[in-house]
Write an enzyme that holds these catalytic residues in place. Structure first.
Site, PDB file in Angstrom:
ATOM      1  CG  ASN A 159      -9.704 -23.325 -17.057  1.00 13.44           C
ATOM      2  OD1 ASN A 159      -9.367 -22.677 -16.063  1.00 13.44           O
ATOM      3  ND2 ASN A 159     -10.855 -23.127 -17.658  1.00 13.44           N
TER       4      ASN A 159
ATOM      5  CE  LYS B 225      -6.181 -24.668  -3.747  1.00 15.36           C
ATOM      6  NZ  LYS B 225      -5.209 -25.294  -4.567  1.00 15.36           N
ATOM      7  N   PRO B 226      -2.607 -22.003  -5.819  1.00 13.53           N
ATOM      8  CG  PRO B 226      -0.412 -22.757  -6.057  1.00 13.53           C
ATOM      9  CD  PRO B 226      -1.387 -22.252  -5.044  1.00 13.53           C
ATOM     10  N   PRO B 227      -3.712 -24.203  -8.549  1.00 16.32           N
ATOM     11  CG  PRO B 227      -3.906 -24.447 -10.868  1.00 16.32           C
ATOM     12  CD  PRO B 227      -3.488 -23.473  -9.814  1.00 16.32           C
TER      13      PRO B 227
ATOM     14  CB  SER C  78     -16.419 -26.359 -10.314  1.00 15.99           C
ATOM     15  OG  SER C  78     -16.123 -26.671  -8.969  1.00 15.99           O
TER      16      SER C  78
ATOM     17  CD  GLU D 218     -15.695 -14.071 -13.079  1.00 11.78           C
ATOM     18  OE1 GLU D 218     -16.469 -14.693 -13.830  1.00 11.78           O
ATOM     19  OE2 GLU D 218     -15.795 -12.853 -12.881  1.00 11.78           O
TER      20      GLU D 218
ATOM     21  NE  ARG E 224     -12.478 -21.399 -24.434  1.00  7.57           N
ATOM     22  CZ  ARG E 224     -12.003 -20.366 -25.102  1.00  7.57           C
ATOM     23  NH1 ARG E 224     -10.833 -20.436 -25.684  1.00  7.57           N
ATOM     24  NH2 ARG E 224     -12.700 -19.258 -25.215  1.00  7.57           N
ATOM     25  CB  CYS E 225     -15.518 -20.856 -17.634  1.00  6.94           C
ATOM     26  SG  CYS E 225     -14.588 -19.457 -18.242  1.00  6.94           S
TER      27      CYS E 225
ATOM     28  NE  ARG F  29      -3.871   1.990   2.159  1.00  6.34           N
ATOM     29  CZ  ARG F  29      -4.894   2.156   2.939  1.00  6.34           C
ATOM     30  NH1 ARG F  29      -5.236   1.235   3.788  1.00  6.34           N
ATOM     31  NH2 ARG F  29      -5.614   3.255   2.866  1.00  6.34           N
TER      32      ARG F  29
ATOM     33  NE  ARG G 215      -0.491   0.139  -6.008  1.00 10.41           N
ATOM     34  CZ  ARG G 215      -0.812   1.161  -5.197  1.00 10.41           C
ATOM     35  NH1 ARG G 215      -0.060   1.444  -4.144  1.00 10.41           N
ATOM     36  NH2 ARG G 215      -1.879   1.887  -5.426  1.00 10.41           N
TER      37      ARG G 215
HETATM   38  P1  NAP Z   1     -12.164 -26.548  -9.193  1.00  8.70           P
HETATM   39  O1  NAP Z   1     -12.016 -28.004  -9.040  1.00  8.70           O
HETATM   40  O2  NAP Z   1     -13.370 -25.911  -8.626  1.00  8.70           O
HETATM   41  O3  NAP Z   1     -10.828 -25.909  -8.570  1.00  8.70           O
HETATM   42  C1  NAP Z   1     -10.556 -24.536  -8.671  1.00  8.70           C
HETATM   43  C2  NAP Z   1      -9.622 -24.124  -7.545  1.00  8.70           C
HETATM   44  O4  NAP Z   1     -10.346 -24.217  -6.307  1.00  8.70           O
HETATM   45  C3  NAP Z   1      -8.408 -25.045  -7.384  1.00  8.70           C
HETATM   46  O5  NAP Z   1      -7.306 -24.286  -6.987  1.00  8.70           O
HETATM   47  C4  NAP Z   1      -8.857 -25.979  -6.276  1.00  8.70           C
HETATM   48  O6  NAP Z   1      -7.803 -26.569  -5.576  1.00  8.70           O
HETATM   49  C5  NAP Z   1      -9.615 -25.011  -5.387  1.00  8.70           C
HETATM   50  N1  NAP Z   1     -10.553 -25.627  -4.459  1.00  8.70           N
HETATM   51  C6  NAP Z   1     -11.239 -26.782  -4.593  1.00  8.70           C
HETATM   52  N2  NAP Z   1     -12.022 -26.975  -3.505  1.00  8.70           N
HETATM   53  C7  NAP Z   1     -11.813 -25.936  -2.683  1.00  8.70           C
HETATM   54  C8  NAP Z   1     -12.329 -25.572  -1.406  1.00  8.70           C
HETATM   55  N3  NAP Z   1     -13.223 -26.327  -0.772  1.00  8.70           N
HETATM   56  N4  NAP Z   1     -11.898 -24.419  -0.842  1.00  8.70           N
HETATM   57  C9  NAP Z   1     -11.000 -23.638  -1.475  1.00  8.70           C
HETATM   58  N5  NAP Z   1     -10.476 -23.933  -2.690  1.00  8.70           N
HETATM   59  C10 NAP Z   1     -10.884 -25.064  -3.285  1.00  8.70           C
HETATM   60  O7  NAP Z   1     -12.114 -26.113 -10.732  1.00  8.70           O
HETATM   61  P2  NAP Z   1     -11.101 -26.575 -11.845  1.00  8.70           P
HETATM   62  O8  NAP Z   1     -11.474 -27.944 -12.290  1.00  8.70           O
HETATM   63  O9  NAP Z   1      -9.700 -26.292 -11.457  1.00  8.70           O
HETATM   64  O10 NAP Z   1     -11.443 -25.509 -12.988  1.00  8.70           O
HETATM   65  C11 NAP Z   1     -12.508 -25.680 -13.849  1.00  8.70           C
HETATM   66  C12 NAP Z   1     -13.746 -24.935 -13.371  1.00  8.70           C
HETATM   67  O11 NAP Z   1     -13.447 -23.534 -13.329  1.00  8.70           O
HETATM   68  C13 NAP Z   1     -14.879 -25.067 -14.349  1.00  8.70           C
HETATM   69  O12 NAP Z   1     -16.082 -25.213 -13.640  1.00  8.70           O
HETATM   70  C14 NAP Z   1     -14.857 -23.764 -15.115  1.00  8.70           C
HETATM   71  O13 NAP Z   1     -16.070 -23.397 -15.711  1.00  8.70           O
HETATM   72  C15 NAP Z   1     -14.446 -22.814 -14.036  1.00  8.70           C
HETATM   73  N6  NAP Z   1     -13.895 -21.597 -14.642  1.00  8.70           N
HETATM   74  C16 NAP Z   1     -14.672 -20.468 -14.640  1.00  8.70           C
HETATM   75  C17 NAP Z   1     -14.222 -19.313 -15.256  1.00  8.70           C
HETATM   76  C18 NAP Z   1     -15.086 -18.082 -15.302  1.00  8.70           C
HETATM   77  O14 NAP Z   1     -14.610 -17.045 -15.749  1.00  8.70           O
HETATM   78  N7  NAP Z   1     -16.331 -18.146 -14.863  1.00  8.70           N
HETATM   79  C19 NAP Z   1     -12.960 -19.296 -15.860  1.00  8.70           C
HETATM   80  C20 NAP Z   1     -12.182 -20.461 -15.835  1.00  8.70           C
HETATM   81  C21 NAP Z   1     -12.668 -21.609 -15.216  1.00  8.70           C
HETATM   82  P3  NAP Z   1      -7.241 -28.016  -5.962  1.00  8.70           P
HETATM   83  O15 NAP Z   1      -6.754 -27.900  -7.364  1.00  8.70           O
HETATM   84  O16 NAP Z   1      -6.167 -28.229  -4.972  1.00  8.70           O
HETATM   85  O17 NAP Z   1      -8.388 -28.968  -5.831  1.00  8.70           O
END
Ligand code: NAP
Length: 510
Positions: A176, A199-201, A252, A271, A304-305, A80, A87
């Site tokens: 993704n 928090k990375p995937p 999701s 999102e 893709r979403c 900040r 920045r």
């Molecule tokens: P996901 O399984 O929901 O995971 C997304 C992220 O959330 C990951 O980092 C995951 O960690 C974490 N996560 C899972 N459970 C959690 C919890 N209980 N508390 C906190 N974090 C948690 O989704 P994904 O399969 O990676 O991505 C695909 C989804 O994203 C699809 O549904 C897609 O439509 C959506 N998406 C939406 C947009 C948009 O703009 N609306 C854009 C891109 C993607 P882990 O990996 O460690 O499980």
């Protein structure tokens, strides 16, 4: 595929963030000023052939607590106190570093996320563009002046409404777009001066860790950044942490619900899931529509979403459209994403292909017809599929319609009136985007008015791109908007300052 896939990073900038354990690189994670190697290692596989390409240091609860404490106490102030202009300079330096190291990011997006070289290059380029457009976000950091003389109780006073950073943003990243999503959330969170925990995937965390290395190299305050490498299923405590004021999740809808339950009262950007309908009107340029819809179904293997999952075609052109779409889908070349001729690579894991196969089988068992594809050609590879469903009552019950099957598959059906198309498009629980193909502006205008979505693409397949046009969902697709300048309102708080000058003789009219 004849040899094991491995990750080959060449730039010296990444040398200090991993150590070699035989062939495999063991990555550190970044915790508010320090790169740390832990004994709890998560295995990272390539979807190309299932090979282990890296291991990543996971943080336990104590390490997370320590990191959040530093980010909250020190990092929140450090970022900040960096002036806006500086920045911006940091973000611009990160963009330069990303450009310089584009090869390594393309490599990791191909090997870790299974993107074709072209898609990987596209994600890197989008990330650089996003960083370079940060000045547009900064311009949205504006407040208001409120004169006091419109109310007798506030005469001789005036107010200023300023926008200021909340403090700490937690960004949760989907598999993704691991690089772009991190960059996008980083830009809109840090440009107004928030500290950033990401928090990375678990499937593909490497691009996030590599990005953090560049941010530090570019001079981002180290205490203001943390990579929380932990499983999503174990993130409840972090999500609930009261020192975090904003959560920006892309993931999701199911994850969205869990995060909202744990978060408590926080500012949220969600999102979430989507999968979009494409509506083809009788006067559309069918060839162009078929080509664009095929891309919308298959781009990044339908993961893709904004992928097209439902194709609604007006009756007079239904048969022709079906034929053209099958022709377009049959041009897709599925294979190893490292080959230049491949247009569609693998899905992220075997389970994703299983889900697609099961959803198609369910549809066929209820009378749907598989018009094309759905042929499994390995653990993580499958040809794109088009499923025809004539009976609308059956359609509404199918997993392919009700859920987001995150894979290259879409359902096609016909409609006879605009109202029927609207009802079928809105019947899904998602409301992210829609595409309309056609010429009659009056009919398109009616669809625009009634579709319950966050964005509509006319004569184009839905593509959020870098968010120059804002995007975001309604219904189960989420809360809030991402897009350049549009997320600032969610990561900043308004603060009203009232100046009282009563009796000081400034105003003559009393
Ligand atoms: P996901 O399984 O929901 O995971 C997304 C992220 O959330 C990951 O980092 C995951 O960690 C974490 N996560 C899972 N459970 C959690 C919890 N209980 N508390 C906190 N974090 C948690 O989704 P994904 O399969 O990676 O991505 C695909 C989804 O994203 C699809 O549904 C897609 O439509 C959506 N998406 C939406 C947009 C948009 O703009 N609306 C854009 C891109 C993607 P882990 O990996 O460690 O499980």
């Amino acid at each position: 595929m004849n040899h094991k896939v491995s990750l080959d990073l060449r730039s010296p900038v990444f040398e200090d963030i991993f150590e070699k354990e035989g062939e495999v690189s063991v990555f550190k994670t970044f915790v508010a000023g320090n790169w740390v190697l832990t004994s709890n290692l998560a295995v990272v596989r390539s979807p190309i052939d299932g090979s282990i390409i890296a291991k990543v240091s996971r943080l336990d609860a104590a390490a997370i607590e320590k990191g959040v404490d530093v980010v909250y106490r020190l990092g929140r102030r450090r970022i900040r106190d960096v002036p806006g202009e500086k920045r911006l300079n940091i973000l611009s330096r990160i963009a330069d570093l990303l450009e310089k190291n584009a090869g390594d990011f393309e490599e990791v997006l191909t090997v870790n996320a299974g993107k074709t070289r072209k898609q990987a290059a596209g994600e890197v380029e989008a990330s650089i563009d996003r960083l370079r457009k940060a000045a547009l976000d900064l311009r949205k950091l504006q407040g208001e002046y409120v004169p006091g003389d419109w109310d007798r109780h506030t005469l001789e006073s005036e107010g200023i409404v300023r926008r200021e950073p909340y403090g700490v943003v937690l960004a949760i990243i989907p598999f993704n777009y691991p690089l772009f999503d991190t960059v996008n959330k980083f830009v809109y969170s840090t440009i107004p001066g928030n500290a950033f925990i990401v928090k990375p995937p678990s499937a593909d965390p490497l691009p996030v860790i590599m990005f953090a290395r560049l941010a530090i190299e570019a001079g981002f305050p180290p205490e203001s950044l943390m990579i929380a490498t932990l499983r999503g299923s174990e993130a409840e405590k972090l999500v609930a942490d009261r020192r975090i004021s904003v959560i920006s999740l892309t993931g999701s809808s199911e994850t969205g619900v869990k995060v909202m339950r744990s978060a408590g009262i926080k500012q949220l950007i969600m999102e979430l899931g989507g999968g979009d309908p494409a509506i083809v009107l009788a006067d559309a340029d069918l060839k162009s529509a078929a080509s664009k819809i095929a891309t919308g179904i298959t781009s990044y293997s339908g993961q893709r979403c904004d992928a097209i999952k439902l194709v609604l075609v007006e009756e007079p052109v239904y048969n022709e459209m079906k034929k053209l779409l099958v022709e377009e889908l049959s041009k897709i070349k599925v294979g190893d994403p490292r080959n230049d001729s491949t247009t569609m690579g693998p899905l992220i894991d075997k389970e994703a292909v299983d889900t697609m196969v099961e959803a198609i089988e369910e549809a066929v068992s209820r009378g749907a017809k598989l018009l094309y594809g759905g042929e499994r050609i390995g653990d993580t590879y499958i040809t794109p599929a088009l499923v025809e469903v004539e009976d609308k009552n059956v359609l509404r019950e199918l997993k392919l319609y009700k859920d987001e099957v995150f894979a290259p598959v879409a359902v096609i059906t016909s409609f006879s009136t605009l109202d029927e198309a609207i009802e079928l498009a809105n019947g899904r629980r998602y409301g992210l985007d829609a595409a309309i193909f056609g010429e009659s502006m009056a009919r398109i205008r009616k669809l625009i008015r009634f579709l319950e979505v966050g964005a509509i693409y006319i004569n184009e397949y839905p593509r959020h791109g870098i968010g120059y046009y804002p995007f975001g969902g309604r219904k189960d697709s989420g809360i809030g908007r991402e897009g350049i300048g549009y997320s600032i309102e969610y990561v900043t708080a308004l603060k009203t300052i009232v100046y009282n000058y009563r009796g000081r003789g400034i105003w003559e009219y009393l």
